[in-house]
Structure formats: structure tokens, C-alpha cells
Design a protein around this motif. Structure first.
Motif, PDB file in Angstrom:
ATOM      1  N   THR A   1       0.923  -1.297   0.172  1.00 45.37           N
ATOM      2  CA  THR A   1       0.112  -0.067  -0.130  1.00 45.37           C
ATOM      3  C   THR A   1       0.822   1.344  -0.038  1.00 45.37           C
ATOM      4  O   THR A   1       2.098   1.013  -0.210  1.00 45.37           O
ATOM      5  CB  THR A   1      -0.972  -0.016   1.096  1.00 45.37           C
ATOM      6  N   SER A   2       0.177   2.414   0.441  1.00 43.10           N
ATOM      7  CA  SER A   2       1.028   3.310   0.279  1.00 43.10           C
ATOM      8  C   SER A   2       0.718   4.266   1.693  1.00 43.10           C
ATOM      9  O   SER A   2      -0.354   4.251   2.132  1.00 43.10           O
ATOM     10  CB  SER A   2       0.919   4.407  -1.048  1.00 43.10           C
TER      11      SER A   2
ATOM     12  N   GLY B   1       3.333  -0.081  -2.432  1.00 40.78           N
ATOM     13  CA  GLY B   1       2.074  -0.076  -3.159  1.00 40.78           C
ATOM     14  C   GLY B   1       1.773  -1.461  -3.665  1.00 40.78           C
ATOM     15  O   GLY B   1       2.381  -2.587  -3.605  1.00 40.78           O
TER      16      GLY B   1
ATOM     17  N   ARG C   1       1.396  -6.136  -9.125  1.00 40.30           N
ATOM     18  CA  ARG C   1       0.381  -7.054  -9.887  1.00 40.30           C
ATOM     19  C   ARG C   1       1.492  -7.953 -10.663  1.00 40.30           C
ATOM     20  O   ARG C   1       2.274  -7.652 -11.555  1.00 40.30           O
ATOM     21  CB  ARG C   1      -0.211  -5.933 -11.043  1.00 40.30           C
TER      22      ARG C   1
ATOM     23  N   CYS D   1      -7.016  -1.947  -3.132  1.00 44.35           N
ATOM     24  CA  CYS D   1      -5.516  -1.396  -3.718  1.00 44.35           C
ATOM     25  C   CYS D   1      -5.654  -1.651  -5.348  1.00 44.35           C
ATOM     26  O   CYS D   1      -5.022  -0.864  -6.106  1.00 44.35           O
ATOM     27  CB  CYS D   1      -4.578  -2.165  -3.101  1.00 44.35           C
ATOM     28  N   GLU D   2      -6.009  -2.897  -5.634  1.00 48.02           N
ATOM     29  CA  GLU D   2      -6.045  -3.120  -7.151  1.00 48.02           C
ATOM     30  C   GLU D   2      -7.129  -2.096  -8.007  1.00 48.02           C
ATOM     31  O   GLU D   2      -6.603  -1.684  -9.149  1.00 48.02           O
ATOM     32  CB  GLU D   2      -6.679  -4.565  -7.446  1.00 48.02           C
TER      33      GLU D   2
ATOM     34  N   ALA E   1      -5.185   1.661  -7.710  1.00 50.82           N
ATOM     35  CA  ALA E   1      -4.340   1.393  -8.610  1.00 50.82           C
ATOM     36  C   ALA E   1      -4.686   1.695 -10.071  1.00 50.82           C
ATOM     37  O   ALA E   1      -3.901   2.260 -10.935  1.00 50.82           O
ATOM     38  CB  ALA E   1      -3.455   0.001  -8.698  1.00 50.82           C
ATOM     39  N   GLN E   2      -5.920   1.681 -10.356  1.00 51.34           N
ATOM     40  CA  GLN E   2      -6.571   1.992 -11.507  1.00 51.34           C
ATOM     41  C   GLN E   2      -7.302   3.510 -11.698  1.00 51.34           C
ATOM     42  O   GLN E   2      -7.733   3.806 -12.540  1.00 51.34           O
ATOM     43  CB  GLN E   2      -7.462   0.977 -11.999  1.00 51.34           C
TER      44      GLN E   2
ATOM     45  N   ARG F   1      -3.664   6.677  -6.627  1.00 51.29           N
ATOM     46  CA  ARG F   1      -2.998   6.034  -7.648  1.00 51.29           C
ATOM     47  C   ARG F   1      -1.759   6.582  -7.757  1.00 51.29           C
ATOM     48  O   ARG F   1      -0.680   5.868  -8.025  1.00 51.29           O
ATOM     49  CB  ARG F   1      -3.731   6.031  -9.021  1.00 51.29           C
TER      50      ARG F   1
ATOM     51  N   PHE G   1       0.650   5.137  -5.416  1.00 52.83           N
ATOM     52  CA  PHE G   1       1.050   3.972  -5.680  1.00 52.83           C
ATOM     53  C   PHE G   1       2.361   3.699  -6.521  1.00 52.83           C
ATOM     54  O   PHE G   1       3.195   2.886  -6.536  1.00 52.83           O
ATOM     55  CB  PHE G   1      -0.139   3.067  -6.103  1.00 52.83           C
ATOM     56  N   GLN G   2       2.153   4.544  -7.808  1.00 55.43           N
ATOM     57  CA  GLN G   2       3.255   4.714  -8.569  1.00 55.43           C
ATOM     58  C   GLN G   2       4.519   5.115  -8.128  1.00 55.43           C
ATOM     59  O   GLN G   2       5.578   4.357  -8.506  1.00 55.43           O
ATOM     60  CB  GLN G   2       2.779   5.467  -9.963  1.00 55.43           C
TER      61      GLN G   2
ATOM     62  N   GLY H   1       6.330  -0.559  -6.214  1.00 58.09           N
ATOM     63  CA  GLY H   1       6.108  -1.731  -6.646  1.00 58.09           C
ATOM     64  C   GLY H   1       6.915  -2.851  -6.505  1.00 58.09           C
ATOM     65  O   GLY H   1       7.897  -2.932  -5.671  1.00 58.09           O
TER      66      GLY H   1
END
Length: 379
Positions: free
Chosen positions: A177-178, A193, A196, A292-293, A296-297, A357, A360-361, A365
Motif C-alpha cells: 500500500t502507500s 504499493g 501486479r 488497492c487493485e 491502482a487504476q 493511484r 502507488f506509482q 511496486g
């Protein structure tokens, strides 16, 4: 090259987040092996994955009616403690066979932590939920004492003395996560984050059913939870909104036999990550992975937590301005529909989801997780 052993419980939601980390370590040339339920891992991992079976005991289903401490007590006494005891011999065999330099241990796979301690190996915790970072039991000393008794019980059964909490490695804890979503954390936690990873197996889905001009609402209660009343409420809310489309995940087949409206597709299995790329809104139980998924989008949420870590994750979503919260047991089709309307119409929820989002970036990752794990080799 130095090797890593991933120790995971027999829960899909706890395996998927670390697949991408393992892939990154393999890409860097590190040998990677797995210890856990052989049948589950064979389904989720690449065909060439090195799997060491741990033969966990059959786990009893948890009654859906359990909430609060009753749910926690069942989870520990009937699931996590027996799982640790039955997995430990297999984890020990995996260590003896794979000769790893570092163990990566899921937060609910206590056997990995205890075997690592007994063998004097460094180990990292893979925390597939951020709820424990908030110290939810800070004001409940009696419950804390009870948890300590459960840990001592496992240590005694496995013959591993010590006081370290197996949920938190003293060397490294990786959180998927963040800080923007979960809040700031201290050492030795590293927030990377969501990750995937490539997931094996293809799920058939009628992609031509989706209308690209119609907003898509994705509804899921995760891989474990069920709730026919709530799912039917979601279907009825969408029936009253023919300008929307909805994909409802009914993993338990509870809606089998129902006739949904033309704008609702009910499936027992779906390609979730691919659908989230097309979704405008997610309605879910506030499971950490689904939340989170989705974020992330940059997709906002309507969350209806059921138990365990879900109320904490739901609060994180609301605090981040990325969604609204419902009461799972009391939400009707009217409540669900109003929440859907609110989130879709209010730009602030989209902005909140976008902030998460972006965080997360920045978190890095799989590459950041692999960097942290490699640091244990030099340490």
C-alpha cells in the motif's frame, strides 16, 4: 546467486500480491522457491515454479455470522494456529532442500517466521493488509494478552522459544500500500504499493457484452466472503439504473437461478484485473487486495466492510476521499444505489482515487520490494 523462499498460507488473496515480487527477484537472477499448499500454488504460479508442499490441515469454514472478537477468536484458534503447526514440518523441509538465504513470510503463515528463527535465517514479512500497521488493539489490553497467549501456544508446540511477534519481522516488513492510503509507518516497514504479478490460467469472459459507452460498476466480495442479500441488493440497485452496466462476482453461486436485468452480468469467476481497467466504480467488502487493485487504476469505491481488517481498510478509503462506506448488514438496494450515484457524480471521489493511484506509482511496486529484500542479503 542468493535464494529466497516464499512461505504462504492457502489463501489466494495472500499469494497473488507476492507473485510479482517473486517474478522480479527471478528476473534479477535469484533462485526462488515456494512453501505452501501444493494444489493452490500449482494453480497460481508459473509451470516451472519450485513448489515445496507443506500439506496444511483442512481448514473449517468460518460462519458468516461471526463478527468482532468472535471472528478474530475463530480465525486464530481454528485457522491460524493449526495452520502454523501443520505447515511447520513442510517449511522446515523446504528450507533444508532449497537452502534459501532469506525467507519471505506472509503475515498469516506463522510457520515461516518460527522456522526462520529456529534456523537463524533472516526473514521478511509480506503484509497483504495494512490494518496491523495502525495497532487496532492499542486500547484493548485484554485482547492483546489473549493474542500473546496464542503466539506462545504455537511457539511451545513447535519448540521455538522467543518473544518476537510472528506477524512482524524485526528485519523487514513489506506493505502493499502507500502512506497516502494507509498513513505513515515506522521502521522496519516499507510501503511499496500494490504489486501486479502475472497470474496463470485464463478465465473466459464475454467481453463483447460490455458497452464502451456505458459506465461499468464492478461488484465483488473477494475470494472468501459471501453475502447473497448484499449481492442481490447490488443487482436491484443496478436494475433501477439501466444507464449503467454491472458485473457482479458471485463466487459461491448464491445468485444461481436468479434472473438479472439486461444491464447486469453475474459470473462466478472473472478476470478481475482486466475488468478493473474498464470499471468506473467498484462496490466491494473493503478487502485490501480489491481496494488497492481498484485504486491502482484510479477507480473510486463504495465499500461495505464485513469483518477482520475490512473496517480499517474502509476507513482508509473514506479518509483518502476515494469512496463512501456502507453498513454491510443494513445496506439495501436503495442505500447501495444512492452511494453509487454519489460517487459517480461527485468529482472529489475521482480526485481522491487519483491521488492514491499516483502514490502507488511512486511507491515502486515489485522493484522496490525486491530492492528491500536484496538489502537483507548484505545485512
Amino acid at each position: 546467486m542468493s535464494g529466497f523462499l516464499f512461505v504462504v498460507p492457502p489463501f489466494v488473496g495472500h499469494v497473488n500480491p507476492v507473485i510479482g515480487v517473486a517474478d522480479e527477484l527471478r528476473r534479477r537472477g535469484h533462485p526462488v522457491a515456494w512453501a505452501g499448499d501444493e494444489r493452490l500454488l500449482a494453480r497460481l504460479l508459473p509451470p516451472d515454479a519450485a513448489i515445496h508442499p507443506c500439506d496444511p490441515a483442512p481448514l473449517p469454514p468460518r460462519p458468516e455470522s461471526l463478527r468482532g472478537f468472535a471472528a478474530m477468536r475463530f480465525l486464530w484458534e481454528q485457522v491460524l494456529v493449526p495452520l502454523a503447526v501443520t505447515m511447520a514440518p513442510g517449511v522446515a523441509r523446504a528450507v533444508g532442500s532449497a537452502h534459501p538465504d532469506v525467507l519471505v513470510v506472509d503475515q498469516q503463515a506463522f510457520a515461516g517466521a518460527f522456522v526462520a528463527e529456529r534456523e537463524g535465517l533472516p526473514w521478511a514479512t509480506a503484509a497483504t493488509t495494512s490494518a496491523e500497521f495502525t495497532d487496532p488493539l492499542a486500547g484493548l489490553p485484554a485482547v492483546r494478552g489473549w493474542l500473546a497467549e496464542q503466539v506462545a501456544r504455537v511457539r511451545s508446540a513447535l519448540g521455538v522459544p522467543g518473544v518476537t511477534d510472528p506477524r512482524f519481522s524485526p528485519h523487514l516488513v513489506i506493505g502493499f500500500t502507500s502512506g497516502v492510503l494507509a498513513g505513515e509507518v515506522g521502521e522496519p516497514v516499507r510501503l511499496v504499493g500494490p504489486v501486479r504479478g502475472a497470474r496463470s490460467g485464463l478465465v473466459h469472459f464475454p467481453w463483447d457484452w460490455l458497452d464502451p459507452l456505458c459506465p461499468l460498476v464492478f461488484v465483488s466480495l473477494g475470494t472468501v466472503s459471501t453475502g447473497s442479500r448484499f449481492l442481490r441488493g447490488c443487482v436491484e440497485a443496478m436494475r433501477a439504473r439501466p444507464w449503467l452496466q454491472a458485473v457482479v462476482v458471485d463466487r459461491g453461486g448464491e445468485l444461481r437461478g436468479d434472473v438479472p436485468p439486461p444491464n447486469v452480468l453475474v459470473r462466478e469467476e472473472v478476470p478481475q484485473l482486466a475488468l478493473l481497467e474498464r470499471a468506473s466504480l467498484v462496490v466491494c467488502h473493503a478487502g485490501h487486495n480489491t481496494v488497492c487493485e481498484s485504486l491502482a487504476q484510479g477507480v473510486p469505491l463504495v465499500v461495505a466492510p464485513i469483518r477482520d481488517d475490512q473496517p480499517i481498510v474502509a476507513d482508509q478509503v473514506v479518509a483518502a476521499g476515494a469512496g463512501v462506506r456502507l453498513r454491510f448488514n443494513r445496506a439495501t438496494a436503495v442505500h447501495i444505489g444512492e452511494a453509487v450515484d454519489t460517487v459517480l457524480r461527485e468529482p472529489s471521489y475521482w480526485a481522491g482515487a487519483e491521488r492514491v493511484r499516483e502514490s502507488f506509482q511512486r511507491a515502486g511496486g515489485a522493484r522496490a520490494a525486491a530492492d528491500h529484500l536484496e538489502s537483507l542479503l548484505s545485512a
